[in-house]
Design an enzyme around this catalytic site. Structure first.
Site, PDB file in Angstrom:
ATOM      1  N   CYS A  70       0.826  -1.213   0.000  1.00  0.00           N
ATOM      2  CA  CYS A  70       0.000   0.000   0.000  1.00  0.00           C
ATOM      3  C   CYS A  70       0.862   1.267   0.000  1.00  0.00           C
ATOM      4  CB  CYS A  70      -0.913  -0.044   1.231  1.00  0.00           C
ATOM      5  SG  CYS A  70      -1.764   1.504   1.598  1.00  0.00           S
ATOM      6  N   CYS A  94       0.313   3.663   2.930  1.00  0.00           N
ATOM      7  CA  CYS A  94       0.846   3.025   4.148  1.00  0.00           C
ATOM      8  C   CYS A  94       2.349   3.239   4.237  1.00  0.00           C
ATOM      9  CB  CYS A  94       0.545   1.532   4.154  1.00  0.00           C
ATOM     10  SG  CYS A  94      -1.209   1.117   4.119  1.00  0.00           S
TER      11      CYS A  94
END
Length: 171
Positions: free
Chosen positions: A87, A90
């Protein structure tokens, strides 16, 4: 005109959330070994603590024995980062949270849960989009947020504002 359509298509594709690309990246999932750091030491000195299900049950909330009632087991407020290695947002949030964990060392504990490894924990909280952040005050109910801000500086400020407002106002 074709050039404009192409640019718009690229912009739309690049704005898609991490969840849209999750299926494509499942083949590249890697399970990291849990860190051996002791949570109490990490929270006093700073640095995030990676959570496994077992560690979560013993240090945060034993949802197996009290599934209908939130009973926080920690000794100080906590922030849990639900993330995945694939991600993009992230990856932006992770080093910022490391900084935050050091700045707030001794005041809060910053935990990390890899949603690809600890799927049950993600399911317990109904995580459907990442990054997601669970702010857990010492007393009271936890608060879930998701996403990051437009810049690293704004994201760091977002974390600080939420920590100050949600976690440290009653302490």
């Amino acid at each position: 005109m074709k050039k404009l359509v192409f640019i718009l298509a690229v912009a739309v594709i690049s704005l898609q959330s991490c969840n849209a690309s999750q299926a494509k990246n499942k083949s590249s999932e890697k399970a990291e070994a849990p860190t051996e750091s002791v949570s109490a030491k990490a929270s006093d000195e700073g640095g995030s603590v990676k959570l496994t299900k077992e560690k979560f049950l013993s240090e945060v909330w034993d949802y197996q024995n009290s599934p209908q009632e939130w009973k926080f087991k920690g000794d100080k407020p906590a922030l849990i980062d639900f993330y995945a290695d694939w991600c993009g947002p992230c990856k932006i949030a992770s080093p910022i949270l490391e900084e935050i964990s050091k700045e707030y060392a001794g005041k809060i504990t910053v935990y990390k849960i890899d949603t690809q490894v600890e799927r049950e924990l993600a399911g317990v909280f109904g995580i459907s989009g990442i990054p997601a952040f669970l702010y857990i005050p010492k007393d009271g109910k936890p608060v879930m947020t998701s996403g990051i801000a437009r810049s690293k500086e704004d994201t760091k400020q977002m974390f600080k504002d939420n920590i100050d407002k949600i976690l440290l106002t009653s302490n």
